[in-house]
Motif scaffolding. Structure first.
Motif, mmCIF file in Angstrom:
data_model
loop_
_atom_site.group_PDB
_atom_site.id
_atom_site.type_symbol
_atom_site.label_atom_id
_atom_site.label_comp_id
_atom_site.label_asym_id
_atom_site.label_seq_id
_atom_site.Cartn_x
_atom_site.Cartn_y
_atom_site.Cartn_z
ATOM 1 N N TRP A 163 -2.590 13.139 -5.709
ATOM 2 C CA TRP A 163 -2.554 11.705 -5.463
ATOM 3 C C TRP A 163 -1.976 11.346 -4.092
ATOM 4 O O TRP A 163 -2.406 10.364 -3.474
ATOM 5 N N SER A 164 -1.045 12.119 -3.618
ATOM 6 C CA SER A 164 -0.479 11.801 -2.302
ATOM 7 C C SER A 164 -1.538 11.986 -1.211
ATOM 8 O O SER A 164 -1.669 11.151 -0.309
ATOM 9 N N THR A 165 -2.296 13.086 -1.312
ATOM 10 C CA THR A 165 -3.366 13.313 -0.337
ATOM 11 C C THR A 165 -4.457 12.267 -0.486
ATOM 12 O O THR A 165 -5.004 11.767 0.497
ATOM 13 N N THR A 166 -4.777 11.938 -1.729
ATOM 14 C CA THR A 166 -5.830 10.953 -1.981
ATOM 15 C C THR A 166 -5.469 9.595 -1.411
ATOM 16 O O THR A 166 -6.301 8.917 -0.798
ATOM 17 N N ARG A 167 -4.212 9.180 -1.614
ATOM 18 C CA ARG A 167 -3.796 7.891 -1.062
ATOM 19 C C ARG A 167 -3.917 7.880 0.455
ATOM 20 O O ARG A 167 -4.338 6.884 1.053
ATOM 21 N N ALA A 168 -3.548 9.000 1.057
ATOM 22 C CA ALA A 168 -3.645 9.073 2.517
ATOM 23 C C ALA A 168 -5.098 8.994 2.975
ATOM 24 O O ALA A 168 -5.419 8.320 3.960
ATOM 25 N N GLU A 169 -5.992 9.678 2.237
ATOM 26 C CA GLU A 169 -7.404 9.667 2.613
ATOM 27 C C GLU A 169 -8.021 8.293 2.399
ATOM 28 O O GLU A 169 -8.821 7.814 3.217
ATOM 29 N N LEU A 170 -7.660 7.649 1.291
ATOM 30 C CA LEU A 170 -8.196 6.314 1.035
ATOM 31 C C LEU A 170 -7.712 5.324 2.092
ATOM 32 O O LEU A 170 -8.447 4.404 2.474
ATOM 33 N N ALA A 171 -6.489 5.517 2.549
ATOM 34 C CA ALA A 171 -5.941 4.618 3.565
ATOM 35 C C ALA A 171 -6.662 4.760 4.899
ATOM 36 O O ALA A 171 -6.633 3.839 5.723
ATOM 37 N N THR A 172 -7.295 5.916 5.110
ATOM 38 C CA THR A 172 -7.989 6.146 6.381
ATOM 39 C C THR A 172 -9.485 5.868 6.292
ATOM 40 O O THR A 172 -10.206 6.141 7.251
ATOM 41 N N LEU A 173 -9.933 5.371 5.157
ATOM 42 C CA LEU A 173 -11.353 5.053 5.040
ATOM 43 C C LEU A 173 -11.757 4.056 6.118
ATOM 44 O O LEU A 173 -11.026 3.099 6.418
ATOM 45 N N ASP A 174 -12.909 4.291 6.685
ATOM 46 C CA ASP A 174 -13.414 3.398 7.724
ATOM 47 C C ASP A 174 -13.566 1.989 7.165
ATOM 48 O O ASP A 174 -13.945 1.784 6.016
ATOM 49 N N ALA A 175 -13.274 1.005 7.995
ATOM 50 C CA ALA A 175 -13.389 -0.391 7.575
ATOM 51 C C ALA A 175 -14.807 -0.726 7.131
ATOM 52 O O ALA A 175 -15.016 -1.569 6.252
ATOM 53 N N VAL A 176 -15.780 -0.054 7.730
ATOM 54 C CA VAL A 176 -17.179 -0.282 7.346
ATOM 55 C C VAL A 176 -17.409 0.158 5.906
ATOM 56 O O VAL A 176 -18.136 -0.498 5.150
ATOM 57 N N VAL A 177 -16.771 1.263 5.498
ATOM 58 C CA VAL A 177 -16.905 1.752 4.126
ATOM 59 C C VAL A 177 -16.290 0.755 3.146
ATOM 60 O O VAL A 177 -16.882 0.414 2.117
ATOM 61 N N VAL A 178 -15.091 0.280 3.479
ATOM 62 C CA VAL A 178 -14.415 -0.692 2.613
ATOM 63 C C VAL A 178 -15.239 -1.963 2.490
ATOM 64 O O VAL A 178 -15.448 -2.493 1.377
ATOM 65 N N ALA A 179 -15.739 -2.458 3.616
ATOM 66 C CA ALA A 179 -16.568 -3.666 3.586
ATOM 67 C C ALA A 179 -17.846 -3.423 2.783
ATOM 68 O O ALA A 179 -18.303 -4.298 2.039
ATOM 69 N N GLY A 180 -18.397 -2.213 2.922
ATOM 70 C CA GLY A 180 -19.605 -1.874 2.173
ATOM 71 C C GLY A 180 -19.364 -1.873 0.676
ATOM 72 O O GLY A 180 -20.186 -2.371 -0.101
ATOM 73 N N VAL A 181 -18.224 -1.304 0.249
ATOM 74 C CA VAL A 181 -17.887 -1.281 -1.177
ATOM 75 C C VAL A 181 -17.740 -2.703 -1.718
ATOM 76 O O VAL A 181 -18.236 -3.024 -2.814
#
Length: 356
Positions: free
Chosen positions: A41-59
């Motif tokens: 979960w610690s790694t996952t949170r870090a990876e989710l935090a670095t998701l590109d803004a385009v990906v977040v907007a797309g979701v």
């Protein structure tokens, strides 16, 4: 909120119901543990935090479009009776979605649907039953057919235990869809078939009573409601838009969301075009009355299926949890808002009067 319409003390007077509910939530917790145990979960949170803004907007955009297609399903059915506003359509869909996640099986949400339809639209009892029944029949038939296609494509790659569960779920969807669609057109034949299937399902070890209960929760039609059902089900302007909405809600938008998050986290699924079919197949276990709304079990099933089909074990549960959060739990939570303003006791009294 007590969706049964009785007071809360009724549950206390039935210890078996209390024990069953506790066991179902225990199964849900165990299934969530199965999903979460392989996640860093610690790694996952870090990876989710670095998701590109385009990906977040797309979701977010995909989720908004998914809400539109979800409402389009009920809009197609209700407009077959009379012009219906988007607000009414949204309220009907969200309330039923909420009910689906506080009771053991989706069958319960479908069984309360005529009450909700009647409350929001003012339709008479025959019309409400026919619209709710057509929704159940079309939804189950489409789900069963797509899940069956998924099994045909991927069954050799799935583990034995999950394969059996998904086969059973797919069979239940196909049977439920066929029974409801048949009942709307030929009540006597469907009644005889349902009685035989209920007895057959009741013989399944351990879960037979609950499976028979799913069959027993399917809509029952009067001559008037069957007439409305036949009229609506024969209209391409009703069935066509409903099917398109179903494909968007259950296949296209979830598939896009999972693919976008998975690739954004550095994972992959090949061929990506089959992700929508995979997700329908993997989530089919929600029809089984194992946990409220399939909570936990659906995540466990989808995770196991994606891993079996080549998705990295550390990524599969993350994308599944995110997909279920946006596609299932968010609508259910939003459904609490209109549901909180309903008196289910009054709705059930109206339902009993309608049955009479």
């Amino acid at each position: 909120m007590n969706v049964s319409g009785g007071d809360d003390s009724s549950a206390g007077r039935d210890p078996r119901r209390t024990v069953l509910s506790a066991l179902q939530w225990l199964v849900a917790a165990g299934a969530f543990w199965y999903v979460a145990r392989g996640v860093d979960w610690s790694t996952t949170r870090a990876e989710l935090a670095t998701l590109d803004a385009v990906v977040v907007a797309g979701v977010l955009a995909i989720t908004a479009a998914e809400f539109g297609s979800r409402f389009a399903m009920w809009h197609a059915l209700l407009n077959g009776l009379a012009p219906t506003t988007l607000r009414t359509t949204a309220s009907v869909d969200l309330v039923i979605k909420f009910v689906n996640h506080v009771v053991p099986s989706k069958a319960s949400g479908h069984s309360v649907a005529p009450l909700v339809v009647r409350h929001y639209t003012g339709a008479d009892w025959a019309e409400a039953v026919s619209v709710a029944g057509l929704n159940t029949g079309l939804y189950a038939a489409l789900y069963g057919l797509v899940a069956l296609a998924g099994l045909g494509l991927f069954a050799p790659r799935l583990g034995g235990g999950w394969l059996v569960v998904i086969l059973l779920s797919t069979a239940l969807y196909l049977v439920a869809g066929a029974l409801v669609l048949l009942a709307g057109r030929r009540m006597n034949a469907a009644g005889r078939l349902a009685s035989r299937l209920g007895g057959l399902l009741g013989r399944v070890p351990r879960v037979g009573d609950r499976l028979a209960g799913v069959a027993g929760a399917l809509p029952s039609f009067t001559a008037d409601s069957a007439g409305v059902f036949r009229r609506l089900s024969a209209k391409p302007s009703v069935v066509g838009p409903y099917a398109l909405g179903w494909v968007g809600t259950l296949m296209v938008f979830p598939g896009l969301r999972v693919w976008l998050v998975l690739t954004g986290l550095g994972g992959e699924f090949a061929p990506a075009a089959l992700l929508p079919v995979v997700l329908v197949t993997a989530y089919s276990v929600t029809v089984l009355p194992l946990t409220p709304g399939g909570v936990g079990v659906a995540e466990a099933s989808a995770t196991a299926v994606l891993v079996a089909l080549g998705v990295a074990p550390e990524l599969a549960p993350v994308v599944v949890l995110l997909d279920r959060t946006f596609g299932v739990y968010l609508p259910a939570v939003l459904g609490w808002l209109p549901a909180a303003n309903l008196d289910f006791a009054d709705l059930l009294v109206q339902g009993e009067q309608g049955d009479g």
